[in-house]
Each structure stands twice: as structure tokens, then as C-alpha cells.
Scaffold this active site. Sequence first.
Site, PDB file in Angstrom:
ATOM      1  N   LYS A   1     -26.803 -19.164 -36.058  1.00 25.15           N
ATOM      2  CA  LYS A   1     -27.354 -19.936 -34.938  1.00 25.15           C
ATOM      3  C   LYS A   1     -27.486 -21.367 -35.427  1.00 25.15           C
ATOM      4  O   LYS A   1     -27.329 -21.629 -36.623  1.00 25.15           O
ATOM      5  CB  LYS A   1     -28.717 -19.380 -34.516  1.00 25.15           C
ATOM      6  CG  LYS A   1     -29.693 -19.175 -35.696  1.00 25.15           C
ATOM      7  CD  LYS A   1     -31.005 -18.550 -35.256  1.00 25.15           C
ATOM      8  CE  LYS A   1     -30.941 -17.050 -35.061  1.00 25.15           C
ATOM      9  NZ  LYS A   1     -31.148 -16.621 -33.692  1.00 25.15           N
ATOM     10  N   ARG A   2     -27.767 -22.315 -34.502  1.00 23.03           N
ATOM     11  CA  ARG A   2     -28.005 -23.684 -34.941  1.00 23.03           C
ATOM     12  C   ARG A   2     -29.116 -23.710 -35.985  1.00 23.03           C
ATOM     13  O   ARG A   2     -30.025 -22.883 -35.949  1.00 23.03           O
ATOM     14  CB  ARG A   2     -28.370 -24.558 -33.743  1.00 23.03           C
ATOM     15  CG  ARG A   2     -27.200 -24.814 -32.803  1.00 23.03           C
ATOM     16  CD  ARG A   2     -26.054 -25.499 -33.528  1.00 23.03           C
ATOM     17  NE  ARG A   2     -26.416 -26.865 -33.868  1.00 23.03           N
ATOM     18  CZ  ARG A   2     -26.093 -27.927 -33.145  1.00 23.03           C
ATOM     19  NH1 ARG A   2     -25.362 -27.800 -32.064  1.00 23.03           N
ATOM     20  NH2 ARG A   2     -26.467 -29.135 -33.520  1.00 23.03           N
TER      21      ARG A   2
ATOM     22  N   LYS B   1     -36.295 -22.047 -35.841  1.00 26.37           N
ATOM     23  CA  LYS B   1     -35.558 -20.780 -35.972  1.00 26.37           C
ATOM     24  C   LYS B   1     -35.794 -20.142 -37.346  1.00 26.37           C
ATOM     25  O   LYS B   1     -35.439 -19.004 -37.592  1.00 26.37           O
ATOM     26  CB  LYS B   1     -34.066 -20.998 -35.731  1.00 26.37           C
ATOM     27  CG  LYS B   1     -33.739 -21.428 -34.291  1.00 26.37           C
ATOM     28  CD  LYS B   1     -32.256 -21.747 -34.142  1.00 26.37           C
ATOM     29  CE  LYS B   1     -31.894 -22.352 -32.797  1.00 26.37           C
ATOM     30  NZ  LYS B   1     -31.781 -21.362 -31.706  1.00 26.37           N
TER      31      LYS B   1
ATOM     32  N   LYS C   1     -25.638 -10.278 -28.487  1.00 26.64           N
ATOM     33  CA  LYS C   1     -24.276  -9.977 -28.970  1.00 26.64           C
ATOM     34  C   LYS C   1     -24.341  -8.984 -30.119  1.00 26.64           C
ATOM     35  O   LYS C   1     -23.533  -8.046 -30.206  1.00 26.64           O
ATOM     36  CB  LYS C   1     -23.572 -11.263 -29.423  1.00 26.64           C
ATOM     37  CG  LYS C   1     -23.317 -12.247 -28.292  1.00 26.64           C
ATOM     38  CD  LYS C   1     -23.056 -13.681 -28.796  1.00 26.64           C
ATOM     39  CE  LYS C   1     -23.287 -14.671 -27.656  1.00 26.64           C
ATOM     40  NZ  LYS C   1     -23.321 -16.073 -28.111  1.00 26.64           N
TER      41      LYS C   1
ATOM     42  N   HIS D   1     -34.422 -24.543 -20.512  1.00 27.88           N
ATOM     43  CA  HIS D   1     -34.010 -23.784 -21.703  1.00 27.88           C
ATOM     44  C   HIS D   1     -34.857 -24.056 -22.928  1.00 27.88           C
ATOM     45  O   HIS D   1     -34.486 -23.652 -24.027  1.00 27.88           O
ATOM     46  CB  HIS D   1     -32.556 -24.099 -22.066  1.00 27.88           C
ATOM     47  CG  HIS D   1     -31.565 -23.659 -21.046  1.00 27.88           C
ATOM     48  ND1 HIS D   1     -30.900 -22.455 -21.112  1.00 27.88           N
ATOM     49  CD2 HIS D   1     -31.129 -24.262 -19.920  1.00 27.88           C
ATOM     50  CE1 HIS D   1     -30.085 -22.351 -20.069  1.00 27.88           C
ATOM     51  NE2 HIS D   1     -30.203 -23.443 -19.333  1.00 27.88           N
TER      52      HIS D   1
ATOM     53  N   THR E   1     -29.418 -15.643 -27.443  1.00 27.69           N
ATOM     54  CA  THR E   1     -28.371 -14.811 -26.842  1.00 27.69           C
ATOM     55  C   THR E   1     -27.532 -14.168 -27.941  1.00 27.69           C
ATOM     56  O   THR E   1     -26.912 -13.130 -27.714  1.00 27.69           O
ATOM     57  CB  THR E   1     -27.461 -15.648 -25.914  1.00 27.69           C
ATOM     58  OG1 THR E   1     -27.116 -16.865 -26.593  1.00 27.69           O
ATOM     59  CG2 THR E   1     -28.158 -15.963 -24.616  1.00 27.69           C
TER      60      THR E   1
HETATM   61  C1  26Q Z   1     -30.128 -33.544 -24.759  1.00 28.08           C
HETATM   62  C2  26Q Z   1     -30.136 -34.926 -24.676  1.00 28.08           C
HETATM   63  C3  26Q Z   1     -29.211 -35.676 -25.359  1.00 28.08           C
HETATM   64  C4  26Q Z   1     -28.253 -35.028 -26.136  1.00 28.08           C
HETATM   65  C5  26Q Z   1     -28.246 -33.666 -26.231  1.00 28.08           C
HETATM   66  C6  26Q Z   1     -29.181 -32.919 -25.549  1.00 28.08           C
HETATM   67  C7  26Q Z   1     -29.171 -31.433 -25.631  1.00 28.08           C
HETATM   68  C8  26Q Z   1     -27.974 -30.730 -25.720  1.00 28.08           C
HETATM   69  C9  26Q Z   1     -27.973 -29.357 -25.830  1.00 28.08           C
HETATM   70  C10 26Q Z   1     -30.351 -30.720 -25.626  1.00 28.08           C
HETATM   71  C11 26Q Z   1     -30.340 -29.325 -25.724  1.00 28.08           C
HETATM   72  C12 26Q Z   1     -29.141 -28.641 -25.831  1.00 28.08           C
HETATM   73  C13 26Q Z   1     -29.052 -27.179 -25.946  1.00 28.08           C
HETATM   74  C14 26Q Z   1     -30.088 -26.361 -25.894  1.00 28.08           C
HETATM   75  C15 26Q Z   1     -29.919 -24.922 -26.074  1.00 28.08           C
HETATM   76  O1  26Q Z   1     -28.860 -24.441 -26.425  1.00 28.08           O
HETATM   77  N1  26Q Z   1     -30.974 -24.140 -25.824  1.00 28.08           N
HETATM   78  C16 26Q Z   1     -30.879 -22.694 -25.960  1.00 28.08           C
HETATM   79  O2  26Q Z   1     -30.461 -22.162 -24.720  1.00 28.08           O
HETATM   80  C17 26Q Z   1     -30.179 -20.794 -24.816  1.00 28.08           C
HETATM   81  C18 26Q Z   1     -29.655 -20.335 -23.474  1.00 28.08           C
HETATM   82  O3  26Q Z   1     -30.675 -20.279 -22.540  1.00 28.08           O
HETATM   83  C19 26Q Z   1     -31.427 -20.017 -25.242  1.00 28.08           C
HETATM   84  O4  26Q Z   1     -31.053 -18.677 -25.451  1.00 28.08           O
HETATM   85  C20 26Q Z   1     -32.022 -20.601 -26.525  1.00 28.08           C
HETATM   86  O5  26Q Z   1     -33.242 -19.967 -26.813  1.00 28.08           O
HETATM   87  C21 26Q Z   1     -32.208 -22.090 -26.369  1.00 28.08           C
HETATM   88  O6  26Q Z   1     -32.641 -22.658 -27.598  1.00 28.08           O
END
Ligand code: 26Q
Length: 833
Positions: free
Chosen positions: A565-566, A571, A677, A372, A673
Site C-alpha cells: 500500500k502507499r 498505515k 483483494k 475518502h 481495498t
Molecule cells: C489532493 C490534492 C492535491 C494533490 C493530490 C491530492 C490527492 C490525491 C489522491 C489526495 C488524495 C488522494 C487519494 C486518496 C486515497 O486513495 N484514499 C483512499 O481511498 C480508498 C478508496 O476509498 C480507501 O480505501 C482508502 O482507505 C483511502 O486512504
Amino acid sequence: MNKKINTDQCNPSDIRELPVDPDSLEKDFDHTLIYHLGRFLGCNPYYLYETLSLVIRKRVMTDWRNTWLQHKKKGVRRAYYMSLEFLIGRSLGNHLLNLGIQEETAEAMQSVTNELERILELEPDAGLGNGGLGRLAACFMDSCASLKLPVTGYGIRYEYGMFRQIIEDGRQLEEPDHWLRNGNPWELERPEYIQQIQFGGHTFHDIDHNGQQRVRWIETDDVLAVPYDVPVSGYNNNVVNTLRLWKATATDLFNLAEFNAGSYPEAVAQKNDAEHITMVLYPNDASECGKELRLRQQYFLAAASLKDIFRQWDKVEGRNYSNFAAQNVFQMNDTHPTIAVAELMRILVDEKRLSWDKAWQITTRTMAYTNHTLLPEALERWPVRLFERLLPRHLEIIYRINADFLHQVAMRWPGDVSRMQRMSIIEEGDQKSVRMAYLAIVGSFSVNGVAALHSALIKSGLFHDFHQMWPGKFNNKTNGVTPRRWIAHANPLLTELISRTIGSEWIADLSHIKALNGYASKKSAKFQQHWHQIKQQNKQRLADLVEQECGVKFSIDAMFDVQVKRIHEYKRQLLNVLHIIHLYSRIKHGDTHNWTNRCVLIGGKAAPGYVMAKNIIKLISDVANVVNNDPDVGDLLKVVFFPNYCVSSMEIIAPGTDLSEQISTAGKEASGTGNMKFMMNGAVTIGTYDGANIEILDAVGEENFFLFGLRENEVEELRYHYNPQALIDNEPRLAVVMGLLESGHFNTYEPGIFNDLIASLKTPHDPWMTLADFGSYIDAQEMAAAAFRDQGHWIQMSIRNTARSGFFSTDRTISDYNNEIWKLEPIEVQTPE
Ligand code: 26Q
């Protein structure tokens, strides 16, 4: 054994479906409220929500049971979606929609309230995820059930979900989200399927009585994993799949030494330690965090889930694993559950006593990995030292996997030492570490990205060496969102209009939505008028929420310009802020000919340790403050930072949006995503050529999309000679904006507080190259504003966006996963008589 109490032999027709007519629902509601909850009408309204949820939960039980019985039949191939995050949001309204009993329920509840909506709002969001990746998992679960696919989700039941964001004096504060405080009517605890999970200890190698090598993992600190099942109903099809979430608790075997030493409280306190594993979701969404507790969470999920699958397998098939790979497939949501590769090997080799080669064959035929992110800093790496301490056996297994793998590399590219170093699962250096993405690739038969561009960049960049080695493993699965939650549930007015116009097949198969294209031309004035009226009503609903949350009045005649978004530098919320400052400066200079009034909403959470992201929130708030309180500005421009952006707020925000901001640096947003929406709800996108924006643009055409900015290859080319100061010098609009920002105008009380942000924009090393896209962004915004003044034309663009969103349904995404990776058969579930 008495057949009635042997649940395993229970025949589908044994369980009666409960009636769903308004009268029965009302009676059951009254009965449940009084005899189950022991409360009465006039109680705290939360109990009304809880009661109604229990009443509806009873209505999914029969289908849930029947679906389960179908899935566990011998020979049914099944998939398991493993994810550290499931960002579910609310459930009650979604079940009412899927069961087709919205109207019956509203009628049944008449004596309690004539606004069922108010009761649904009392449900706390299940915020068990950070953002896109977690919400994707939830949309996938919905689509799997709606497509009748035998897919089980495995995740963690965090006691505390994503933090609640409070904005105080323009700054983010985090509050714990104790979403389970009042219990959760949507979960079913299943202590009968508890698993014991090992940590720590050491390994013991010996030879068994057959002369075979045998490894034991001993003297471990164990924790129990208790499953909580959450029903996932399919749309109108009698299927109810399962999301199984694990909670950690202490084993009942207290430390006897401490006991006997008279340290009873100390021994009991171990319970606390165990329960910490599932206490809280990590709120960093795009950087590695390297914390031991996080690795514990990951192993806890992988181990509990695999043990659960083997428990079921052994019961039906015995200890014969020759068909295991033919009947099971695991989809890993990013690298987070990737330790499952080593755990599956451990189970097969150490516990089931298969040969290494047989076990490796099974593993690499059952594991599949979704990536991702393209940001190298976000790729997970765990220190080898930590593995030694926490998962010593898994480290041995990873070393063996790596040795076999590097041998293959050496055969293919003899003497290419630097390639071996690049590709090694173990990163050498002062701090040796395990590269989880490489373990995932080596251990999987499928590796996919989440949008066309992203998947192409994985092959050409991030995982280039691996793509050269195994081109066939790599594939794309463009993300989607579920049209049930994101149109049918979130936008009931539009749903009614669409279904009245083209029929309601689109809810189960969004490709039908293209029939709306015929209503986007001049001939369909009446339809367009309805479309517009509904957009205005949805904007009013959003405006009410904004006033309640931010105390700012949005006028629905203005353009609603939204970025939620985050908060992340890539971004580029900062680019949005620069545009706001540009508009503000135009107003102050009286340059307001051909003006389009705008209400700008920005929302999203910053990771608590991400200082830059928190500064961005502060800047947005301060700019909003100045703009909203300047009498020269008035209705021309309003700006808010919307607090605590979450799933349930998006359900109000997306339907009320005109312009969707998707403005990441090209090549950085894997997919996005939120963009989908918004599109489904008839917003027009202003966006860069990035992630799934490209496919959205492709679907709607350039005339229905405001495209701007550098392409991915142009960004990479420019890096070598990026000169932001020259951009400022040559672009008067930018010079004015930067001048205002640097003057301290937006925060006169705290001089210099935005110095770091300003510096990040002006450095030639800015990885996000925000200023490079300023000019074309402002131009595109101008075009959007002009387009919005021609409301007749804007409405047509809006309709075309919805009409061409069919591809972005997760039903399509999941069909692609199924046809190309999982290869499951849909399983019918019959309604009992
Ligand atoms: C990793 C290690 C330790 C703690 C937390 C994490 C962690 C947690 C969540 C790393 C990444 C995430 C989330 C990533 C994320 O949401 N990525 C997004 O995924 C979407 C679905 O595929 C995409 O549409 C976005 O582009 C992408 O940024």
C-alpha cells in the site's frame, strides 16, 4: 445525406460483429501486424502486444457503438463518475476475460507463442492514479459495465502517470512514467468533440435586453480539451461503456500581438503551456498540495466534462433543462472535481440563462460526493487569492452559494456565530481559503463514506455540523473490488478450481462464492489439497518475481506475510518493521522453538516530498539487508522491500499471499481495498479494527482473522495520556526492539539516520500511537504463526476467507450506489445477427 456515412443514424445492425474463432483471430493478427503496423513475426515483441490489442479492440467496437447508441436515446437516465484518477493497470487480459475469448486467443496465437501470458506482460500499466481512490474508480467502471448501467467515466489523460519507483541503496528514486511513449491501442482520439476551456480573465456584470442581470467571463486564456475514449467492457454481456479522458492542447488562436511583434516561436510556445495541464499526475495521495497546476487540472476536468454533457443534452433536448436533474447524476470521487458544483452553476446561470434558484435546484439534485479520508490535514483548501486569479467567476459563485448557505444556518441556529464560522465554505484568516469539502457537501444531495466505520465517523466528527443540518444527505457505501480482475484474471488456477467445484456464476455474481463454505470442513480433504497446491503454485509465481526484482529467494514453505500500500505513517509500516526486528532478535537469542519460517514483503510508493515516508522505505531496506545476510537467520526469516508496487504487481502478489497486513491506527484508514483483494485470494488478515477490516472480520468471524490493537474510541481516549516511554519500560519485548533499533545495528555506516523515525515513535504526541499496539500486534503475529503450522487448519481458514468475500465485490457496492443514489435502469445491448 448518405445513410452509410451518417454515423449518428447508424443502426446497430449496420455494424457487423467480427468473428472470434481462433482461425479468424489468427488471420486478423497476421493481417494487422503486416498491413497496419508494417512489421513481421520476429519483430520487437511489443508490436505483438500492440497488434493483438488492435485485433481485440476491433472485437469490442460493435458492442461499444451499440452501447453508446442505447445510452444516448432520449429519456435514458445516466450517471457520470468524475475522478482525477483512474488506476486501470493493463487492459488486454481483462478484455479477453470479459469477452470470453481467452482460449480462442491463446489458440490463435499458438504460431506466435505458446505463452500468451508473456505477451500480456508487455502492456505498460495505465497508472493514472495514486492508490486506493484511483483503483476504486477503475473497479467501479468494470462493475458498472458488468451490471449494464449507463455510466460514463470522466478523467484526465495524463501524459505521465504515477512515477516509477526505483530503489537504490535502499532509497526511493522517482522516474517519470512515460506510459504513452509507444502509443496506446486502447484509446480512441475524438477531436470532433473538442471543448474550449477558459482560465483567468475577469468578470463583467451588466443587464441584458430583458433587464436581467448578466455576467460575462471575458478576456480569458483558453485551452482546448481533446477527449480520448477508452472502452470498458462488461463481463459476458455485450456492454461496452466509455471512460472519456481529456488531454489539454493549445487553441489554434496564437497570440497575435506576439506574432506581429515577430515573436513567432514565443507565440507557438504557448502550446507548451497549455499542454502542461495534463502532463503529470500529482503523486501526493493524502495531503493537500496547494499548487496552481493542480487546481487547473481540477477545473479542466470539471469544465470539459460538463460542457461535453451539455453538448449531448442540447443536441437531444434543446435548451430545456427542466428534466436535466431527472436524467443526469454526477458522482464526485472525493473533493478533487468539486469545482464542478460552481461550474455547473456558471453554465446554467450565465450561459443557459436560468435563474439562480432554478440552477441551484438542478445542481443540488445532480451532484453527489464521496469522501475518502478522515485526516483533517488531507481536506482540500484553495487560497481565495488563487481563485481570484484563475477562476474569478467561480469565486463569485462560491461566495453567493456560501451567503445563501450561511443564511440557512443562521435561520436554524440563530446567533450561533462560532457555528457559522465553523461551517463557512470560506475559511477566514490571514490566508482566506475555500474549503472544497464544504462546497461539495452544500452542493450535493448525497454525501457518502467508504466503509461503515468511516461513514459513522464522518457524521459524528469531521462533518458533524453538516450532519446535524442535513442528516438525510449522509450515507455509507462500503468499497469493494472487482472479482473479474482480482480473482478471475489474477488467479486463473483458483478460478478453475472454484468454477469446477461450484459452477462459474460467481464471476458475474460473487454472492455465489459462499457455496465454497461447504468445502472448508474436514469432509472435503481432496478439495483442500487442491486449494493448497494452487496456493503453493501462486507462491512460487510470487517467489520468482521477488527473486527477479529483489534478488532474494523466498521458499514457498514459509509463511508469505505481505503489506503493500502507499507508505504512510498512519498505515504503520513501522509497526510491521518492529515485528520484523522482534523476530530477528528472537533468532539471534536462539529463541526459535515452535518457529514458523516467514517471508515478509513490504511494498509501496512514498510521495516524493514526504520525508518520513521515504525514511521508512530506507529503514525497511536496511533491516532487510541485515536480516537476509545474517547466516544465523537463514530460512527462518526473509525480508524484502518490493520496488514499484503497482496494479500489475498486485495481480501476482495477492494470489501468493498467506497473511495480509492491515494494521493502520484505528479510525484512520477510511476503508482499504487491498484488504479485500487479499481476502478474495484466500489470504488471512492480521488487522486492526479499522475501515473495512471491521466488515471483513464480521464476514469471516474472529476465528478466521487475527484482530489486534486499540479500537477507534480507545485511541482517541488514550491521546490525552499517551506515554510511549512507559510502554517501552513495561514491555520487555518492545524494549529489546527499540534498543536494537537505537543501537544503529541496521545501518552501521550512517549513524543516526533513523533518529527522526525513532523520535516519532517515542513522542507522546505520536498521532498514530504505534507503540500502543505493539504488544497486541506481536501476540496476534504469534497466533498467526502458530495457526500456520497447522496447515490443514490454515487451508480451511483460507477457504473461508474466499468463501465469505462475496460482500466485497464492487458489483455489490455499485448496486448500492445505484439503488440509493443514482437510480439508473440497466440497459440491455443486443448482439447483432
Ligand atoms: C489532493 C490534492 C492535491 C494533490 C493530490 C491530492 C490527492 C490525491 C489522491 C489526495 C488524495 C488522494 C487519494 C486518496 C486515497 O486513495 N484514499 C483512499 O481511498 C480508498 C478508496 O476509498 C480507501 O480505501 C482508502 O482507505 C483511502 O486512504
